[in-house]
Design a protein around this motif. Structure first.
Motif, PDB file in Angstrom:
ATOM      1  N   GLY A   1       0.791  -1.214   0.181  1.00 55.16           N
ATOM      2  CA  GLY A   1      -0.293   0.154   0.101  1.00 55.16           C
ATOM      3  C   GLY A   1       0.919   1.107  -0.129  1.00 55.16           C
ATOM      4  O   GLY A   1       1.990   1.076  -0.215  1.00 55.16           O
ATOM      5  N   GLU A   2       0.274   2.360   0.056  1.00 52.84           N
ATOM      6  CA  GLU A   2       0.870   3.664   0.216  1.00 52.84           C
ATOM      7  C   GLU A   2       1.193   4.043   1.436  1.00 52.84           C
ATOM      8  O   GLU A   2       0.777   3.560   2.524  1.00 52.84           O
ATOM      9  N   TRP A   3       2.379   4.994   1.573  1.00 52.85           N
ATOM     10  CA  TRP A   3       2.566   5.611   3.013  1.00 52.85           C
ATOM     11  C   TRP A   3       1.396   6.584   3.347  1.00 52.85           C
ATOM     12  O   TRP A   3       0.909   7.387   2.733  1.00 52.85           O
ATOM     13  N   THR A   4       1.052   6.590   4.632  1.00 56.14           N
ATOM     14  CA  THR A   4       0.173   7.120   5.453  1.00 56.14           C
ATOM     15  C   THR A   4       0.630   8.135   6.478  1.00 56.14           C
ATOM     16  O   THR A   4       1.245   7.414   7.299  1.00 56.14           O
ATOM     17  N   LEU A   5       0.162   9.084   6.735  1.00 57.49           N
ATOM     18  CA  LEU A   5       0.556  10.083   7.868  1.00 57.49           C
ATOM     19  C   LEU A   5       0.003   9.335   9.194  1.00 57.49           C
ATOM     20  O   LEU A   5      -1.472   9.213   9.261  1.00 57.49           O
ATOM     21  N   LEU A   6       0.871   9.196  10.159  1.00 62.05           N
ATOM     22  CA  LEU A   6       0.227   8.861  11.531  1.00 62.05           C
ATOM     23  C   LEU A   6       0.330   9.968  12.509  1.00 62.05           C
ATOM     24  O   LEU A   6      -0.895  10.193  13.221  1.00 62.05           O
ATOM     25  N   GLY A   7       1.110  10.946  12.113  1.00 60.01           N
ATOM     26  CA  GLY A   7       1.033  12.285  12.905  1.00 60.01           C
ATOM     27  C   GLY A   7       2.269  13.240  12.685  1.00 60.01           C
ATOM     28  O   GLY A   7       3.316  12.477  12.188  1.00 60.01           O
ATOM     29  N   GLU A   8       1.844  14.302  12.784  1.00 58.90           N
ATOM     30  CA  GLU A   8       3.074  15.330  12.680  1.00 58.90           C
ATOM     31  C   GLU A   8       3.117  16.089  14.043  1.00 58.90           C
ATOM     32  O   GLU A   8       2.081  16.360  14.668  1.00 58.90           O
ATOM     33  N   GLU A   9       4.332  16.063  14.404  1.00 59.02           N
ATOM     34  CA  GLU A   9       4.442  16.398  16.019  1.00 59.02           C
ATOM     35  C   GLU A   9       5.558  17.528  15.980  1.00 59.02           C
ATOM     36  O   GLU A   9       6.362  17.857  15.356  1.00 59.02           O
ATOM     37  N   ARG A  10       5.320  18.333  17.106  1.00 57.45           N
ATOM     38  CA  ARG A  10       6.015  19.633  17.411  1.00 57.45           C
ATOM     39  C   ARG A  10       6.462  19.398  18.831  1.00 57.45           C
ATOM     40  O   ARG A  10       5.686  19.285  19.679  1.00 57.45           O
ATOM     41  N   TRP A  11       7.849  19.773  19.147  1.00 60.68           N
ATOM     42  CA  TRP A  11       8.239  19.750  20.544  1.00 60.68           C
ATOM     43  C   TRP A  11       9.246  21.235  20.572  1.00 60.68           C
ATOM     44  O   TRP A  11       9.977  21.474  19.834  1.00 60.68           O
TER      45      TRP A  11
END
Length: 121
Positions: A52-62
């Motif tokens: 399958g294709e790549w899927t975004l799990l999360g974009e995080e910022r710290w």
């Protein structure tokens, strides 16, 4: 090592800031700095080939202003399946010697619902 037929329903990722996170100011103190990253998964078959294709799990910022090493553990629910995982920094690393903003992928876990037998607790 887990056999190929196992399926995960949660992916765990550990992200570390081995030098802390800061910008050293002219007065000798620490100003805040931030880092951002993206976590993606792609399903794979029992042979480990992409399915399958790549899927975004999360974009995080710290963000922070500390010279103490930091670590953050994140959990993402996924549909039951097998996955490969990738992580990438968002934005450019500040290369100034006064800035500590190194972000590292420190760990990866897959939680397998079929193996969570805890006995008589």
């Amino acid at each position: 090592m887990r056999r190929a037929a196992t399926r995960a329903n949660v992916i765990g990722i550990d992200i570390s800031l081995p030098q802390g996170l800061y910008y050293a100011n002219d007065e000798g103190g620490l100003d805040g700095a931030t880092v951002s990253w993206r976590i993606e998964v792609r399903p794979i078959n029992d042979e480990g080939a992409p399915a399958g294709e790549w899927t975004l799990l999360g974009e995080e910022r710290w963000g922070g202003a500390t010279a103490t090493p930091q670590i953050k553990s994140l959990r993402y629910e996924v549909p039951d399946g097998r996955f490969e995982v990738r992580a990438m920094r968002i934005g450019t690393k500040n290369l100034d010697q006064r800035c500590a903003n190194t972000v590292s992928w420190a760990g990866l876990r897959a939680y397998l619902p079929s193996t969570q037998a805890y006995g008589d607790l």
